[in-house]
Design a protein around this motif. Structure first.
Motif, PDB file in Angstrom:
ATOM      1  N   HIS A  25     122.401  40.211 140.055  1.00 46.49           N
ATOM      2  CA  HIS A  25     121.455  39.216 140.623  1.00 46.49           C
ATOM      3  C   HIS A  25     121.518  39.537 142.158  1.00 46.49           C
ATOM      4  O   HIS A  25     122.267  39.366 142.864  1.00 46.49           O
ATOM      5  CB  HIS A  25     121.669  38.126 140.351  1.00 46.49           C
ATOM      6  CG  HIS A  25     120.809  36.740 140.821  1.00 46.49           C
ATOM      7  ND1 HIS A  25     119.619  36.683 140.193  1.00 46.49           N
ATOM      8  CD2 HIS A  25     120.830  35.876 142.119  1.00 46.49           C
ATOM      9  CE1 HIS A  25     118.950  35.747 141.031  1.00 46.49           C
ATOM     10  NE2 HIS A  25     119.574  35.400 141.954  1.00 46.49           N
ATOM     11  N   ASP A  27     118.914  39.333 145.995  1.00 45.47           N
ATOM     12  CA  ASP A  27     118.178  38.838 146.815  1.00 45.47           C
ATOM     13  C   ASP A  27     117.009  37.952 145.922  1.00 45.47           C
ATOM     14  O   ASP A  27     115.768  38.224 145.746  1.00 45.47           O
ATOM     15  CB  ASP A  27     117.103  40.232 147.384  1.00 45.47           C
ATOM     16  CG  ASP A  27     117.986  40.833 148.398  1.00 45.47           C
ATOM     17  OD1 ASP A  27     118.839  40.261 149.162  1.00 45.47           O
ATOM     18  OD2 ASP A  27     117.774  42.267 148.612  1.00 45.47           O
ATOM     19  N   GLY A  28     117.679  37.290 145.009  1.00 48.86           N
ATOM     20  CA  GLY A  28     116.813  36.239 144.177  1.00 48.86           C
ATOM     21  C   GLY A  28     116.100  36.939 142.956  1.00 48.86           C
ATOM     22  O   GLY A  28     115.548  36.199 142.385  1.00 48.86           O
ATOM     23  N   ALA A  29     116.543  38.186 142.639  1.00 47.19           N
ATOM     24  CA  ALA A  29     115.901  38.956 141.388  1.00 47.19           C
ATOM     25  C   ALA A  29     117.296  39.405 140.850  1.00 47.19           C
ATOM     26  O   ALA A  29     118.076  39.861 141.188  1.00 47.19           O
ATOM     27  CB  ALA A  29     115.034  40.036 142.022  1.00 47.19           C
ATOM     28  N   ASP A  30     116.902  39.646 139.303  1.00 43.43           N
ATOM     29  CA  ASP A  30     117.832  40.119 138.341  1.00 43.43           C
ATOM     30  C   ASP A  30     117.329  41.554 138.138  1.00 43.43           C
ATOM     31  O   ASP A  30     116.142  41.783 137.899  1.00 43.43           O
ATOM     32  CB  ASP A  30     117.679  39.579 137.149  1.00 43.43           C
ATOM     33  CG  ASP A  30     118.019  38.154 137.197  1.00 43.43           C
ATOM     34  OD1 ASP A  30     119.022  37.984 137.764  1.00 43.43           O
ATOM     35  OD2 ASP A  30     117.187  37.185 136.781  1.00 43.43           O
ATOM     36  N   ARG A  31     118.107  42.500 138.238  1.00 41.97           N
ATOM     37  CA  ARG A  31     118.039  43.946 138.283  1.00 41.97           C
ATOM     38  C   ARG A  31     118.858  44.893 137.402  1.00 41.97           C
ATOM     39  O   ARG A  31     119.999  44.583 137.490  1.00 41.97           O
ATOM     40  CB  ARG A  31     117.833  44.485 139.696  1.00 41.97           C
ATOM     41  CG  ARG A  31     116.818  43.918 140.465  1.00 41.97           C
ATOM     42  CD  ARG A  31     117.048  44.308 142.133  1.00 41.97           C
ATOM     43  NE  ARG A  31     116.042  43.722 142.810  1.00 41.97           N
ATOM     44  CZ  ARG A  31     116.221  43.800 143.942  1.00 41.97           C
ATOM     45  NH1 ARG A  31     116.970  44.579 144.756  1.00 41.97           N
ATOM     46  NH2 ARG A  31     115.025  43.002 144.595  1.00 41.97           N
ATOM     47  N   ASP A  51     108.099  35.178 133.817  1.00 42.20           N
ATOM     48  CA  ASP A  51     109.062  34.023 133.699  1.00 42.20           C
ATOM     49  C   ASP A  51     110.125  34.590 132.707  1.00 42.20           C
ATOM     50  O   ASP A  51     110.999  33.365 132.211  1.00 42.20           O
ATOM     51  CB  ASP A  51     108.458  32.745 132.885  1.00 42.20           C
ATOM     52  CG  ASP A  51     107.465  33.067 131.345  1.00 42.20           C
ATOM     53  OD1 ASP A  51     107.717  34.087 131.465  1.00 42.20           O
ATOM     54  OD2 ASP A  51     107.345  32.149 131.181  1.00 42.20           O
ATOM     55  N   ARG A  80     125.466  35.355 138.147  1.00 42.92           N
ATOM     56  CA  ARG A  80     124.209  34.881 138.330  1.00 42.92           C
ATOM     57  C   ARG A  80     123.040  35.655 137.727  1.00 42.92           C
ATOM     58  O   ARG A  80     121.950  35.118 137.812  1.00 42.92           O
ATOM     59  CB  ARG A  80     123.909  34.348 139.638  1.00 42.92           C
ATOM     60  CG  ARG A  80     124.940  33.430 140.493  1.00 42.92           C
ATOM     61  CD  ARG A  80     124.361  32.951 141.791  1.00 42.92           C
ATOM     62  NE  ARG A  80     124.492  34.085 142.534  1.00 42.92           N
ATOM     63  CZ  ARG A  80     123.667  34.270 143.725  1.00 42.92           C
ATOM     64  NH1 ARG A  80     122.519  33.600 143.690  1.00 42.92           N
ATOM     65  NH2 ARG A  80     123.811  35.127 144.341  1.00 42.92           N
ATOM     66  N   ARG A  82     120.664  37.548 134.850  1.00 41.42           N
ATOM     67  CA  ARG A  82     120.102  37.131 133.460  1.00 41.42           C
ATOM     68  C   ARG A  82     119.630  38.614 132.964  1.00 41.42           C
ATOM     69  O   ARG A  82     119.064  39.390 133.439  1.00 41.42           O
ATOM     70  CB  ARG A  82     118.756  36.175 133.882  1.00 41.42           C
ATOM     71  CG  ARG A  82     119.472  34.981 134.421  1.00 41.42           C
ATOM     72  CD  ARG A  82     118.059  33.993 134.407  1.00 41.42           C
ATOM     73  NE  ARG A  82     116.711  34.674 134.851  1.00 41.42           N
ATOM     74  CZ  ARG A  82     115.737  34.397 134.945  1.00 41.42           C
ATOM     75  NH1 ARG A  82     115.469  33.418 133.928  1.00 41.42           N
ATOM     76  NH2 ARG A  82     114.639  35.143 135.367  1.00 41.42           N
TER      77      ARG A  82
END
Length: 283
Positions: A25, A27-31, A51, A80, A82
């Motif tokens: 996780h 910069d606010g994104a899951d990668r 979503d 954090r 997903r």
């Protein structure tokens, strides 16, 4: 890193597939941060809906597994992060001439992370020999939803499972502590156990689902209520904070439908995700 469990005679190893996945996780994104794959186990990455978390679709390029084949899967979901790991199709375990087919799954879920592991059915051909172990290492506040489904024989062709081996083992650790371990072991005369009223009572399919979350009492009660009219056998309980649900059914499609509905309910209520299954599930 999972530990290889190889057949005793290495000459019988036909294929040794492996996949490693790591999600972060940032910069606010899951990668996806790490990927290793070795045939016949491959990973595809469908574009998820807006979503949904990143999705990884597992593909066995050989079309099935035979005695002596080994598949290993390792998934690490960082703090954090997903992720959803899904099977692209049913896994077929062919008749063996003596060696075991080995599947080893190791899932690691760090602090505040979320992981779904949703394979499709594993179909055991008559004479198949399968040893599968699923290990879960989760942080105290991680949330994890994992399942497995078994079909005893090629039921669509009227085949029944008579002989072979099935060992299905689970180990779950939370914050480094073993909280649940379970193993089903059936060898040689599988038909007698599948038919016995005190065992599988004629079921052609079985499934297990585990959920690690906060207090799951309300969720356990909810899915029990949802199965009030279910024609197969269903049970759900909480062991050391792990919600465990299981199905037996004489109709594989009925079991699949009930399993899928429960999955939608739990991913929505426990993981805060939309109450639907991946598109691959309906293909």
């Amino acid at each position: 890193m999972s530990v290889s469990i190889l057949p005793s005679d290495p000459e019988l190893t036909r294929m040794h597939g492996r996949a490693e996945l790591g999600f972060v996780h940032v910069d606010g994104a899951d990668r996806l941060a790490h990927l290793y794959q070795r045939a016949p186990l491959r990973v595809l990455f469908p574009d998820p809906p807006a979503d949904e978390p990143p999705q990884a679709a597992l593909v066995t390029t050989s079309g099935g597994l035979a005695g002596g084949d080994v598949l290993e899967l390792s998934v690490h979901t960082g703090p954090r992060a997903r992720a959803l790991v899904v099977g692209s199709a049913a896994e077929k375990i062919y008749r063996s001439t003596g060696a075991d087919t080995v599947m080893d799954v190791h899932l690691t879920i760090d602090a505040a992370a979320r992981l779904e592991y949703l394979p499709q059915e594993t179909i055991l051909f008559d004479g198949a020999r399968l040893r599968r172990t699923t290990r879960i290492d989760a942080a105290a506040d991680a949330r994890v939803l994992v399942g497995e489904m078994l079909v005893f024989g090629r039921t669509a062709k009227g085949e029944r499972l008579h002989t072979g081996l099935l060992r299905e083992a689970w180990e779950i650790r939370r914050a480094g502590r073993l909280v649940w371990a379970d193993a089903l072991h059936m060898d040689t005369d599988l038909r007698a156990l599948l038919d016995a009223a005190a065992c599988f009572d004629g079921a052609v399919a079985a499934a297990s689902l585990v959920l690690l979350t906060d207090d799951a009492t309300d969720l356990r009660d909810r899915i029990r209520t949802d199965h009030a009219d279910y024609a197969g056998r269903f049970g759900a309980g909480i062991i050391n904070g792990v919600l465990v649900a299981r199905w037996l059914d004489r109709d594989a499609q009925s079991l699949r439908a009930a399993f899928g509905q429960t999955w939608k309910t739990l991913r929505h209520q426990a993981l805060g995700l939309p109450a639907h299954l991946p598109r691959l599930w309906d293909i």
